[in-house]
Write an enzyme that holds these catalytic residues in place. Structure first.
Site, PDB file in Angstrom:
ATOM      1  N   GLU A 185      -1.502  -1.329  -2.121  1.00 11.65           N
ATOM      2  CA  GLU A 185      -2.488  -2.414  -2.124  1.00 11.65           C
ATOM      3  C   GLU A 185      -3.881  -1.915  -1.720  1.00 11.65           C
ATOM      4  O   GLU A 185      -4.559  -2.507  -0.885  1.00 11.65           O
ATOM      5  CB  GLU A 185      -2.032  -3.539  -1.194  1.00 11.65           C
ATOM      6  CG  GLU A 185      -0.789  -4.243  -1.703  1.00 11.65           C
ATOM      7  CD  GLU A 185      -0.387  -5.422  -0.833  1.00 11.65           C
ATOM      8  OE1 GLU A 185      -0.528  -5.331   0.392  1.00 11.65           O
ATOM      9  OE2 GLU A 185       0.077  -6.423  -1.393  1.00 11.65           O
ATOM     10  N   GLU A 263       6.033  -7.464  -5.394  1.00 10.13           N
ATOM     11  CA  GLU A 263       6.325  -8.161  -4.137  1.00 10.13           C
ATOM     12  C   GLU A 263       6.332  -9.663  -4.400  1.00 10.13           C
ATOM     13  O   GLU A 263       5.289 -10.315  -4.356  1.00 10.13           O
ATOM     14  CB  GLU A 263       5.280  -7.843  -3.055  1.00 10.13           C
ATOM     15  CG  GLU A 263       5.320  -6.437  -2.514  1.00 10.13           C
ATOM     16  CD  GLU A 263       4.372  -6.246  -1.339  1.00 10.13           C
ATOM     17  OE1 GLU A 263       3.776  -7.246  -0.884  1.00 10.13           O
ATOM     18  OE2 GLU A 263       4.215  -5.109  -0.887  1.00 10.13           O
TER      19      GLU A 263
END
Length: 651
Positions: A185, A263
């Site tokens: 991320e 996710e």
């Protein structure tokens, strides 16, 4: 792993056997961009995966958790590799016991699960410093997660140890790792340093070769800075997000190939002082079904959360410092104790509509036991044991220094000085510039005065005679894992001030409490005869047998305030009964002795001991009971109150 050919076989059988044996060079996992799908060994493939972190589960329980995931219908497991868990000091590596990464890969293989690996170097994961080692901060000017030469040198050194260990486990080499994430991320980080990302991609390629699928993961707002040409772009989002909009945005960065949600949130993390997070079963299953109908590959984060044992929890920063609880239950389909939940069976039903589920039942919940209440006995206050806790003696400095400066990565450090003049009236004692990281327990001549806390409690009022001993026990509550991701130094970052006087001439005692507790175990200490209930940092302990059937259990500490707890020398984690929401700590059965052998429990209570120092072991957890809303957040006008829901993207 691909089996080897037998060395001696009749020559006529060899060609036939060669065709029958699975060969590593025939194995492949690739992106079919023309048809927007993955191909596994040339056949269309979609993974339905779940996250499980080996570092949050005792090794003896790995096989159980992985088997339950496979029986739930998953065909892959996704997990991080926390750098700080494996390289505690520069050039010192630990891959033993519960850190045996290769053993975990093997357990996943036995469970018939493919592996989606996320080795960092930064992982977030609500883990201490996002998986980066605290020793990086010994170079105080280092710029984490950038092309800073000091950071890159440390990363390169680590990956040159880690990645060759993984190479034999790549799918095309006969292993079970089908893809590997580069960084984590990165688009949510302020640096947006493409030189850094290109360096990492080149390093992974150099050490792992060209055949392994490398990918990135970002929230929708992070795709711009987190994606990189040559790495497959994936996205993450939860049930409440606009799936159509997010996948349309993903297509701007990855026009062709399978849609991937790396996710998909089945629950959420917990912060001390806020409510336990929960996600409804219907919301989770509805979003999952919609993604599977689109043909997307999905990883559910988390499928089994586990526990932040010891000092391993991370923290977030959203206008204030938010340490994460010991429990990482996450409201996941498999509970913290490894039990199937109604959410698991609902998820399994959805998966069964799209792919075959393994035959056979999911194992039932493990046996749980109740015990107590048990009375704990006073061992003595922390200052009594200072010579044992810091056998090499204190470090002297005119001004206080940080944990990092004295190589104290986690836990506690004591700061000591002496008053240079008498303070007869209550006088303000404070640390400028929010310089307490993270909680300070203040004592004058051994008497507990109160707490200073990062962002929250900024001052106390003290009195004392000239020469009085001022002790400040500093607790590292976990370095930032997501949020600002700035260098999160611990300890006293500024010299304390008493009235108008800047306090100098400090002694610093780095404390190794875990070593002391292990030395105590299993030997009993001489009990103190103090009749009064003490306050301030104090050790309590007791021993107890378990005569009946064994099982997992949950430690309940009614009336205790805040501290650390060890069972049979194992650091179970932090408790903060007064703050909540977590009221019990998960105790895996393998940590306990059964059949009459004595178990020992040790508590370091940091603030106030209850009038009756008792504990209990329950057969059910209490994770959603915030007893006291003790904090008033007033840092800025837009700061949320503790009762408001909070969302932080990023794992």
């Amino acid at each position: 792993m691909a089996p080897k050919r037998p060395p001696c076989l009749p020559s006529l059988l060899l060609p036939l056997l060669t065709l029958l044996l699975p060969q590593a060079d025939t194995r492949s996992f690739v992106v079919d961009r023309e048809n927007d799908r993955f191909l596994l060994d040339g056949a269309p493939f979609r993974y339905v995966s779940g996250s499980l972190h080996y570092f949050r589960v005792p090794r003896v329980l790995w096989a159980d958790r992985l088997f339950k995931m496979r029986m739930s219908g998953l065909n892959a497991v996704q997990f991080y590799v926390p750098w700080n868990y494996h390289e505690p000091e520069p050039g010192v590596y630990n891959f033993n016991g519960s850190r045996d990464l290769i053993a975990f890969l093997n357990e996943a293989s036995i469970a018939n699960l493919l592996v989606i690996l996320r080795p960092g170097p930064y992982i977030c994961a609500e883990w201490e410093m996002g998986g980066l080692p605290a020793w990086l901060l010994r170079k105080t000017e280092i710029h984490l997660r950038t092309s800073d030469p000091d950071f890159l040198a440390a990363v390169d050194s680590w990956f040159k140890v880690l990645l060759p260990k993984l190479y034999p486990w790549l799918y095309h080499n006969g292993g079970n790792i089908i893809s590997i994430q580069v960084e984590n991320e990165y688009g949510s980080y302020k640096a947006c340093d493409f030189t850094y990302m290109r360096h990492l991609a080149g390093l992974f390629r150099a050490l792992l070769g060209d055949r392994i699928l490398l990918f990135t993961t970002d929230g929708p707002e992070g795709l711009k800075c987190g994606s990189l040409r040559g790495l497959y772009t994936t996205v993450d989002f939860g049930p409440a997000d606009n799936m159509t909009k997010i996948f349309a945005l993903l297509r701007k960065y990855e026009p062709h190939g399978p849609l991937v949600n790396s996710e998909y949130y089945t629950g959420w993390l917990d912060y001390w002082g806020q409510n336990h997070s929960m996600r409804s079963i219907s919301a989770v299953t509805k979003g999952l079904k919609k993604m599977l109908k689109l043909g997307a590959s999905v990883n559910m984060y988390m499928f089994h959360g586990g526990t932040n044992f010891g000092y391993w929890n991370g923290a977030d920063d959203k206008g204030r410092f938010l340490p994460i609880t010991t429990s990482y239950d996450y409201d996941a389909p498999i509970s913290e104790a490894g039990d199937p939940t109604p959410k698991l069976f609902a998820v399994r039903n959805v998966i069964s509509e799209f792919q075959e589920i393994p035959l056979g039942p999911i194992p039932p919940p493990s046996p749980k036991m109740m015990l107590g209440p048990l009375t704990l006995y006073l061992d003595g206050d922390l200052l009594t044991f200072l010579d044992i806790l810091c056998p090499h003696g204190p470090i002297h400095s005119v001004l206080p220094v940080t944990f990092e400066a004295v190589k104290q990565d986690r836990g506690f450090m004591l700061y000591r000085t002496y008053l240079t003049h008498t303070v007869s009236e209550p006088t303000q004692f404070w640390v400028p510039n929010n310089g307490v990281h993270d909680r300070a327990y203040v004592m004058v001549d051994g008497e507990f005065q109160g707490v200073l806390e990062r962002n929250m409690r900024h001052q106390l009022f003290l009195i004392g005679k000239i020469g009085a001993r001022l002790d400040i026990l500093l607790e590292n509550m976990g370095r930032l894992s997501f949020g600002s991701n700035s260098s999160d130094f611990k300890g006293l970052l500024e010299p304390p001030v008493l009235g108008q006087t800047v306090l100098t001439q400090w002694l610093m005692f780095p404390l190794n409490i875990d070593k002391l507790v292990k030395r105590w175990f299993p030997l009993p200490l001489l009990r103190s005869s103090h009749p009064q209930v003490p306050s301030g940092p104090t050790f309590y302990s007791t021993t107890f047998p378990i005569l009946g059937e064994g099982g997992d259990t949950f430690l309940f500490l009614p009336g205790w305030t805040k501290g650390q707890v060890w069972i049979n020398g194992f650091n179970l984690g932090r408790y903060w009964t007064r703050q909540g929401p977590q009221q019990t700590l998960y105790v895996p059965g393998p940590l306990l002795f059964f059949g009459g052998t004595l178990n020992k429990i040790t508590l370091l209570e940091l603030e106030n001991v209850p009038p009756e120092p008792k504990i209990q072991f329950l057969d059910k957890p209490i994770l959603n009971s915030t007893l006291h809303k003790t904090y008033i957040y007033s840092l800025s006008a837009d700061t949320q109150s503790p009762s408001e829901p909070m969302e932080l993207s990023g794992h």
